[in-house]
Design a protein around this motif. Structure first.
Motif, mmCIF file in Angstrom:
data_model
loop_
_atom_site.group_PDB
_atom_site.id
_atom_site.type_symbol
_atom_site.label_atom_id
_atom_site.label_comp_id
_atom_site.label_asym_id
_atom_site.label_seq_id
_atom_site.Cartn_x
_atom_site.Cartn_y
_atom_site.Cartn_z
ATOM 1 N N GLY A 1 56.741 44.379 59.875
ATOM 2 C CA GLY A 1 57.044 43.022 59.523
ATOM 3 C C GLY A 1 57.845 42.831 58.332
ATOM 4 N N GLN A 2 57.898 43.706 57.164
ATOM 5 C CA GLN A 2 58.840 43.576 56.074
ATOM 6 C C GLN A 2 60.317 43.785 56.595
ATOM 7 N N GLN A 3 60.620 44.716 57.741
ATOM 8 C CA GLN A 3 62.155 44.656 58.098
ATOM 9 C C GLN A 3 62.247 43.535 58.838
ATOM 10 N N ILE A 4 61.192 42.763 59.493
ATOM 11 C CA ILE A 4 61.674 41.514 60.262
ATOM 12 C C ILE A 4 62.091 40.414 59.053
ATOM 13 N N ASP A 5 61.353 40.548 57.977
ATOM 14 C CA ASP A 5 61.663 39.451 57.009
ATOM 15 C C ASP A 5 63.153 39.636 56.730
ATOM 16 N N SER A 6 63.507 41.118 56.541
ATOM 17 C CA SER A 6 65.100 41.263 56.326
ATOM 18 C C SER A 6 65.970 40.850 57.398
ATOM 19 N N LEU A 7 65.600 40.983 58.573
ATOM 20 C CA LEU A 7 66.096 40.551 59.856
ATOM 21 C C LEU A 7 66.371 39.049 59.479
ATOM 22 N N VAL A 8 65.342 38.214 59.527
ATOM 23 C CA VAL A 8 65.253 36.747 59.312
ATOM 24 C C VAL A 8 66.216 36.279 58.066
ATOM 25 N N TYR A 9 66.074 36.983 57.092
ATOM 26 C CA TYR A 9 66.914 36.384 55.736
ATOM 27 C C TYR A 9 68.383 36.736 56.241
ATOM 28 N N TYR A 10 68.601 37.850 56.868
ATOM 29 C CA TYR A 10 70.216 37.950 57.395
ATOM 30 C C TYR A 10 70.589 36.926 58.252
ATOM 31 N N GLU B 1 60.503 28.241 58.340
ATOM 32 C CA GLU B 1 59.489 28.763 59.096
ATOM 33 C C GLU B 1 60.196 29.791 59.885
ATOM 34 N N ALA B 2 59.334 31.036 60.253
ATOM 35 C CA ALA B 2 59.756 31.783 61.228
ATOM 36 C C ALA B 2 58.671 32.475 61.807
ATOM 37 N N LYS C 1 55.436 32.751 68.699
ATOM 38 C CA LYS C 1 54.555 31.280 68.107
ATOM 39 C C LYS C 1 53.540 31.806 67.035
ATOM 40 N N GLU C 2 53.807 32.923 66.226
ATOM 41 C CA GLU C 2 52.729 33.343 65.124
ATOM 42 C C GLU C 2 53.669 33.792 64.103
ATOM 43 N N LYS C 3 52.846 33.607 62.888
ATOM 44 C CA LYS C 3 53.822 33.888 61.569
ATOM 45 C C LYS C 3 53.880 35.413 61.465
ATOM 46 N N ILE C 4 55.151 35.688 60.910
ATOM 47 C CA ILE C 4 55.391 37.272 60.856
ATOM 48 C C ILE C 4 54.264 38.200 60.105
ATOM 49 N N ASP C 5 53.604 39.141 60.373
ATOM 50 C CA ASP C 5 52.601 39.789 59.916
ATOM 51 C C ASP C 5 53.364 41.318 59.097
ATOM 52 N N SER C 6 53.327 41.246 57.817
ATOM 53 C CA SER C 6 54.092 42.367 57.182
ATOM 54 C C SER C 6 53.505 43.669 57.392
ATOM 55 N N ASN C 7 52.347 43.764 57.942
ATOM 56 C CA ASN C 7 51.965 45.143 58.387
ATOM 57 C C ASN C 7 51.780 45.395 59.839
ATOM 58 N N LYS C 8 52.269 44.682 60.500
ATOM 59 C CA LYS C 8 52.347 44.664 62.132
ATOM 60 C C LYS C 8 53.702 45.336 62.416
ATOM 61 N N LYS D 1 71.897 46.219 58.656
ATOM 62 C CA LYS D 1 71.286 47.423 58.241
ATOM 63 C C LYS D 1 70.011 47.554 58.553
ATOM 64 N N PHE D 2 69.314 46.580 58.515
ATOM 65 C CA PHE D 2 67.920 46.597 58.548
ATOM 66 C C PHE D 2 67.096 47.257 59.787
ATOM 67 N N PHE D 3 68.106 47.485 60.860
ATOM 68 C CA PHE D 3 67.471 48.263 62.018
ATOM 69 C C PHE D 3 67.265 49.912 61.501
ATOM 70 N N LYS D 4 68.014 50.357 60.813
ATOM 71 C CA LYS D 4 67.869 51.692 60.510
ATOM 72 C C LYS D 4 66.633 52.109 59.535
ATOM 73 N N THR D 5 65.903 51.106 59.011
ATOM 74 C CA THR D 5 64.510 51.422 58.454
ATOM 75 C C THR D 5 63.359 50.977 59.448
ATOM 76 N N ASN D 6 63.178 52.145 60.506
ATOM 77 C CA ASN D 6 62.452 51.675 61.514
ATOM 78 C C ASN D 6 61.321 52.802 61.712
ATOM 79 N N ASP D 7 60.208 52.611 62.559
ATOM 80 C CA ASP D 7 59.297 53.465 63.080
ATOM 81 C C ASP D 7 59.708 54.280 63.897
ATOM 82 N N THR D 8 60.693 53.921 65.105
ATOM 83 C CA THR D 8 61.077 54.565 66.510
ATOM 84 C C THR D 8 62.190 53.606 66.918
#
Length: 251
Positions: free
Chosen positions: A146-155, A180-181, A185-192, A210-217
């Motif tokens: 979710g933290q990287q999604i926040d960066s995506l939305v900010y971008y 709103e992001a 249809k649900e708010k972005i969960d930073s831990n999801k 650049k936010f794509f490079k900080t990823n799990d898989t």
């Protein structure tokens, strides 16, 4: 004796010339126009003709129909053609991703500049897909917290551009601040963990994403976006993309 004298003089001249420095003083060029006056090599042309004819037949094959012309400039923060492109990636890419992983794509993000031509009113052919997407970009799915999604939305809020999205609903105020992001249809969960489909160009930092490079898989589907378009057009008799409220600004 005369022969020997000539040989000596020739050797002296050769040695003297080897010691001289040569400088390039002038370059001349000539333009040779390519025109119909150049003779056709009929043997080569006869050899490639069957391949050319088959290619032209494949490229002109009608796949679907467009009731009107769709252009990437026909909208502010989202466009009908961009919405269609993002939808195609989700529609055609998710079954492959789900079959391999048991998971589903949550959202799609492409780039506005990747749409290289309009879809014109009338028949949609294989050539249409090549015109809209001439690049060899393939679909990848990136696992982002979710933290990287926040960066995506900010971008997206700062880019102020109609980058195609699907699954994400983003609302900005008049100053382009995020109101709103939502994903699905649900708010972005930073831990999801969210699974974001994009193309390999953007995953590798294209358009400064650049936010794509900080990823799990990252999952490579080995599926070109252009091929996904062709597969989608084959299934749909008439396309009907529309502007909607997925990415809007409150004035």
């Amino acid at each position: 004796m005369q022969k020997n004298s000539f040989l000596i003089i020739a050797i002296i001249c050769l040695l003297f010339s080897c010691k001289q420095e040569h400088h390039l003083s002038k370059i001349e060029g000539k333009q040779i126009p390519v025109s119909d006056s150049i003779a056709l090599d009929t043997e080569i042309d006869d050899f490639i003709k069957p391949f050319r004819d088959n290619l032209e037949k494949d490229m002109s094959k009608v796949l679907s129909y467009a009731p009107k012309t769709y252009h990437k400039k026909d909208g502010n923060l989202n466009t009908a053609i961009g919405n269609l492109m993002a939808h195609i990636v989700l529609e055609e890419g998710n079954p492959i991703f789900n079959k391999r992983t048991g998971k589903n794509i949550d959202m799609v993000l492409l780039n506005h500049g990747g749409i290289r031509a309009a879809i014109n009113k009338g028949n949609i052919t294989t050539e249409t897909a090549y015109q809209v997407m001439p690049f060899e970009n393939s679909i990848v799915v990136v696992a982002l917290k979710g933290q990287q999604i926040d960066s995506l939305v900010y971008y997206l809020s700062k880019a102020k551009k109609a980058h195609p999205i699907e699954g994400l609903k983003l609302t900005l105020d008049k100053n382009y601040n995020i109101v709103e992001a939502l994903i699905n249809k649900e708010k972005i969960d930073s831990n999801k963990t969210y699974y974001v489909a994009t193309n390999d160009y953007l995953y590798n930092g294209g358009d400064n994403m650049k936010f794509f490079k900080t990823n799990d898989t990252v999952y490579t589907l080995d599926y070109k976006i252009r091929n996904a378009m062709i597969d989608y057009f084959k299934k749909v008799d008439t396309i009907n993309p529309k502007l909607d409220d997925r990415f809007t600004q409150i004035q």
